[in-house]
Design a protein around this motif. Structure first.
Motif, PDB file in Angstrom:
ATOM      1  N   PHE A 123      65.705 -37.024 -43.331  1.00  0.00           N
ATOM      2  CA  PHE A 123      66.277 -36.282 -42.207  1.00  0.00           C
ATOM      3  C   PHE A 123      65.805 -36.922 -40.893  1.00  0.00           C
ATOM      4  N   LYS A 152      71.374 -37.046 -49.543  1.00  0.00           N
ATOM      5  CA  LYS A 152      71.159 -35.708 -48.967  1.00  0.00           C
ATOM      6  C   LYS A 152      69.747 -35.602 -48.416  1.00  0.00           C
ATOM      7  N   THR A 153      69.626 -35.075 -47.216  1.00  0.00           N
ATOM      8  CA  THR A 153      68.315 -34.820 -46.642  1.00  0.00           C
ATOM      9  C   THR A 153      68.336 -33.392 -46.119  1.00  0.00           C
ATOM     10  N   GLY A 154      67.174 -32.822 -45.832  1.00  0.00           N
ATOM     11  CA  GLY A 154      67.228 -31.471 -45.286  1.00  0.00           C
ATOM     12  C   GLY A 154      65.895 -30.770 -45.219  1.00  0.00           C
ATOM     13  N   GLN A 159      66.841 -18.586 -43.408  1.00  0.00           N
ATOM     14  CA  GLN A 159      68.054 -18.154 -44.116  1.00  0.00           C
ATOM     15  C   GLN A 159      68.174 -18.750 -45.513  1.00  0.00           C
ATOM     16  N   ASN A 162      67.440 -25.853 -47.710  1.00  0.00           N
ATOM     17  CA  ASN A 162      68.333 -26.984 -47.465  1.00  0.00           C
ATOM     18  C   ASN A 162      69.592 -26.629 -46.677  1.00  0.00           C
ATOM     19  N   LEU A 163      69.511 -25.601 -45.849  1.00  0.00           N
ATOM     20  CA  LEU A 163      70.698 -25.228 -45.065  1.00  0.00           C
ATOM     21  C   LEU A 163      70.853 -26.106 -43.823  1.00  0.00           C
ATOM     22  N   VAL A 164      69.844 -26.890 -43.526  1.00  0.00           N
ATOM     23  CA  VAL A 164      69.890 -27.776 -42.356  1.00  0.00           C
ATOM     24  C   VAL A 164      69.512 -29.186 -42.791  1.00  0.00           C
ATOM     25  N   GLY A 165      70.336 -30.152 -42.430  1.00  0.00           N
ATOM     26  CA  GLY A 165      70.064 -31.528 -42.821  1.00  0.00           C
ATOM     27  C   GLY A 165      71.259 -32.406 -42.557  1.00  0.00           C
ATOM     28  N   LEU A 166      71.290 -33.568 -43.199  1.00  0.00           N
ATOM     29  CA  LEU A 166      72.469 -34.417 -43.061  1.00  0.00           C
ATOM     30  C   LEU A 166      72.555 -35.393 -44.222  1.00  0.00           C
ATOM     31  N   LYS A 338      74.681 -22.363 -49.405  1.00  0.00           N
ATOM     32  CA  LYS A 338      75.696 -23.108 -48.666  1.00  0.00           C
ATOM     33  C   LYS A 338      76.896 -23.502 -49.514  1.00  0.00           C
TER      34      LYS A 338
END
Lengths: 377, 377
Positions: A123, A152-154, A159, A162-166, A338
């Motif tokens: 990330f 995948k990163t995060g 919440q 892994n709901l935030v990453g790219l 997600k």
């Protein structure tokens, strides 16, 4: 499953993503040889090594020395081990460490460690200067067969996981099968859940091979390298078909929808449940749920449970020590996941061993009933 | 510059990025019509509107009503205005707001505001669920002609401006030329620096047109729409050639290397210097520096300075109120700038009006001498 000749040369698996294609090298001794492998492919780079305290104690010195021997200057950023490190605060620390070392866009961030380090370092490398080069040196079985393939990163938030990453693809992955000898048994076993997953998704012969050969995979040597290479190949195929998870790639989430909910339910307490154990229970539940929905034979669900139990993995919610939130609460963790689309619940279900499929519009009421039936409380 | 027919229909500029291509619509009244334009292209989405306190007061109610009229449910996330909002902390707030609204990957994040809101909301939309859809509704001239085209997002850190972020293309940009009437004169003028930049990069006729017509552009109406559309077209062409800034795209940084250093030098204090003013001084310096290096005629440098001064923009370091750090310190800000490659200093220089080029390996000693000569202290 086709065998690979395994000699002193590592096995190479290519992840075919066009101009983002990269190699995974798998074999013993790669931690020490990393400097040479990196220098050969990316001459003149400098490196920021991101690792955790445990891995640093075991491997950082040898790794950094290997880089130095190949004339790669490096700085080290050491984070605390564990899932809680995947936070905005630690992300900011890693970003700050990379920027303070004045690394440039073409320099590399190296993730030396397990999935947590890989997700966090990946990330950070994806957002510093809007994307630096990234090299993965996964030191856990889980990271070697799962998180090091696919970009995948995060991080986690209040919440969920892994709901935030790219999506940020590495330039190179070096999977040293030898370092796995130093892993705690529990951690190796948890990683094995993801190996078994590839058989269950769409490789029934691989699952059958694992049923026969899992002891050799645990013992190390050629069977282990073969199992890791086949897992990387399986994941690479899916990722190449669907880099950004708009379709087929969802199959890789087999066992993960239930698994993530259970991880959230224990507040990511690794003493109670690590990721691979959640996936093992999740895969067993996914097969049992598929049987309940008349999608697969109960015998297949039993066979999955039997193999996972044989290697020592948990397969039922009651295998988790301590009490769990009730079924309604577990469902709410699933609904925030997600992989929800337009309010409908999406699950990976199966028609049998190696015949998984993406099921959209699974009624929440069915999930709730199933969770209630299988809830230990 | 070719004129465009401007009637009640907005002018459409396409940013040609293959499967990431998107439209920019330019014209009056688009804030109110946004709901209809979005619903027509992305049926069934929900929205998180990110905006700042100033823009919220002027436009949020009308904008949200327009979404509601098109059956788009929305939640609003209001941040403080100003460059300091581009921080990790505020990024985390916006991410938290989007996740708390339980938006899904196919839903949209709307940036309603200037460049700060666009950079922050764009970054957040790029990392929530590893990439949500993004719609820009730029309300400043700067955002309409610059940050809304090209997909760059980012925040600032202690080490410098925009060192952390990612490339995340919007699905749609709605540039309402009417909302610019409510901008403070200083802000409009600052945005105009970027309009002039496109002429200076590679469109000498556009620069000449601006010299003759800048008063009409400031007044509004068709000349303004034309200038904005030509600017978007100019930027879109460069971006389409080099989406990830590995080559030509660096030309867009004309005036920005000096400009960013000056912004850092005043600690991003907008009372002293806003971004566009930094770019104006930076462009004047870039031309003067080019003349000093015998790359362009001093007459061209004077012509650039004359036009920027005519519209009321600063062109010299002494135009910045208060004192500045010394030349050595300014150079250190430049050297940390992300456009540095392998330790060499990269500058955008020019052979004359509309003839800019990327100069690599500019000696730091030349830059330092030039900064000393032009330093007001």
């Amino acid at each position: 499953m086709t065998g690979d000749p395994v000699g002193s040369e590592p096995v190479r698996v290519e992840v075919g993503l066009g101009d983002r294609a990269y190699d995974i090298l798998i074999g013993p001794g790669l931690t020490e040889r990393a400097g040479a492998e990196i220098a050969a492919r990316m001459p003149g780079v400098r490196a920021a090594i991101v690792t955790d305290e445990n891995v640093a104690g075991a491997h950082l010195e040898a790794f950094a020395a290997g880089l130095a021997a190949a004339d790669i200057a490096s700085t080290s950023i050491v984070v605390a081990p564990g899932e809680r490190t995947k936070s905005f605060e630690r992300l900011q620390d890693v970003v700050d460490g990379i920027l303070s070392a004045r690394l440039e866009r073409r320099d590399i961030v190296v993730a030396l460690g397990g999935g947590v380090v890989g997700d966090l370092a990946g990330f950070a490398s994806g957002i510093v200067r809007r994307g630096m080069r990234f090299v993965q040196v996964p030191t856990s079985l889980l990271a070697q067969v799962d998180s090091s393939v696919g970009g995948k990163t995060g991080i986690n938030t209040a919440q969920g996981k892994n709901l935030v990453g790219l999506f940020h693809q590495p330039q190179l992955v070096l999977a040293d099968t030898g370092v796995l000898d130093t892993l705690p048994e529990r951690e190796f076993r948890a990683g094995y859940a993801e190996v078994a997953k590839y058989g269950l998704i769409d490789r029934p012969e691989f699952f059958q091979w694992l049923e026969a050969n899992w002891r050799e995979v645990f013992a190390g040597g050629q069977a282990r390298t073969q199992a890791i290479a086949e897992s990387c190949r399986a994941k690479a195929e899916v990722v190449a078909r669907d880099e950004f998870e708009t379709g087929d790639r969802a199959l890789l989430n087999l066992g993960h929808t239930f698994g993530h909910a259970l991880e959230a339910a224990v507040d990511y307490d690794g003493a109670r449940l690590v990721h691979g154990e959640g996936v093992a229970i999740g895969m067993a539940l996914a097969h049992r749920f598929s049987a309940r929905l008349n999608q697969c034979s109960p015998d297949d669900a039993t066979r999955v449970e039997r193999h996972l139990s044989a290697v020592g993995l948990p397969t039922r919610m009651q295998d988790i020590p301590g009490s769990l939130p009730d079924a309604e609460r577990l469902l709410s963790y699933i609904a925030q996941d997600k992989k929800v689309t337009r309010g409908a619940l999406t699950f990976i279900l199966t028609h049998g061993i190696g015949q998984s499929f993406v099921a959209k519009d699974v009624p929440a009421s069915e999930v709730l009933s199933f969770l209630r039936e299988n809830h230990p409380g």
